[in-house]
Design an enzyme around this catalytic site. Structure first.
Site, PDB file in Angstrom:
ATOM      1  CG  ASP A   7       0.720  -4.286  23.191  1.00  0.00           C
ATOM      2  OD1 ASP A   7       0.720  -5.382  22.582  1.00  0.00           O
ATOM      3  OD2 ASP A   7       1.423  -3.316  22.429  1.00  0.00           O
ATOM      4  CD  GLU A   9       4.070  -2.123  19.433  1.00  0.00           C
ATOM      5  OE1 GLU A   9       4.650  -2.611  18.434  1.00  0.00           O
ATOM      6  OE2 GLU A   9       3.030  -1.766  19.854  1.00  0.00           O
ATOM      7  CG  HIS A 150       0.635  -1.399  16.384  1.00  0.00           C
ATOM      8  ND1 HIS A 150       0.581  -2.776  16.689  1.00  0.00           N
ATOM      9  CD2 HIS A 150      -0.049  -1.175  15.282  1.00  0.00           C
ATOM     10  CE1 HIS A 150       0.105  -3.375  15.492  1.00  0.00           C
ATOM     11  NE2 HIS A 150      -0.567  -2.433  14.897  1.00  0.00           N
TER      12      HIS A 150
END
Length: 227
Positions: A7, A9, A150
């Protein structure tokens, strides 16, 4: 099979307009089982952090100011990724930023054929249902209470659990458990039979028993076996 769940950001939604990756988290799984090996890094985006993006992940420009550039850790990241398939939620977004950063460094992009998108997997398995990571964690009973904002590594760890569920990992595990239980039950039964078995009784007649038997036979008149 080795796979990497990851993942990212970012500072925004589109690398084509100057947005940059600021964090990446990668989790290694082999045969759908997390190995514990991870790669995690923050990057200095060399630009400001929009308030909207900071509200999502909590990473400020001040926090990222002393972090390495993406290029400083690109080789380490690529070594960790290897040639494994790369699993991400809404994977086109993460691949777009990852390949944009690689191009900035003058490095080759990662082939899109390696992309596994859990949104598409979830859409096929649960048509019409909510497809967010939070929704899928709720569906599969995955604890996400510690997910306040997140975070790339945390989200990759949660996604790894979701991915295992989407690909039938827990069901496979349950089938193996049932098979093992049945095998153990059979083994326990066999052991119980062995424990309850009595030693064989002696069947040979003694000399005294044979003598009594002959005396009994002599009392029988016209026995059938002599006819």
């Amino acid at each position: 099979m080795r796979e990497i769940v990851f993942d990212t950001e970012t500072t925004g939604l589109d690398p084509a307009t100057g947005d940059r990756m600021v964090e990446i988290g990668c989790v290694e799984i082999v045969n759908r089982v997390p190995t514990g090996a991870v790669f995690h890094a923050y990057f200095n985006p060399q630009r400001d952090m929009p308030a909207g993006a900071e509200a999502v992940h909590g990473l400020s420009a001040a926090f990222l100011a002393d972090k390495p550039l993406f290029g400083d850790r690109a080789d380490e990241l690529l070594e960790f990724l290897g040639e494994a398939p790369l699993v991400a939620h809404n994977a086109g977004f993460d691949f777009g930023f990852l390949n944009a950063e690689l191009r900035i460094c003058g490095m080759a992009a990662i082939a899109m054929e390696r992309m596994v998108d859990t949104v598409q997997l979830a859409k096929r398995r649960h048509p019409g249902a909510k497809l967010s990571l939070d929704a899928l964690c709720t569906r599969y009973g995955i604890d996400r209470t510690h997910r306040v904002k997140h975070g790339a590594l945390l989200d990759a760890e949660l996604l790894a659990q979701v991915y295992v569920e989407l690909t039938g990992g827990r069901q496979i595990g349950l089938e193996l458990a049932v098979e093992t239980l049945a095998r153990d039950t059979r083994s326990d039964h066999a052991a119980e039979v062995r424990r309850s078995r009595r030693d064989p009784r002696p069947h040979s007649a003694s000399a005294e028993e044979l003598a009594r038997h002959r005396a009994f036979l002599e009392k029988i008149r016209s026995p059938l076996w002599l006819a």
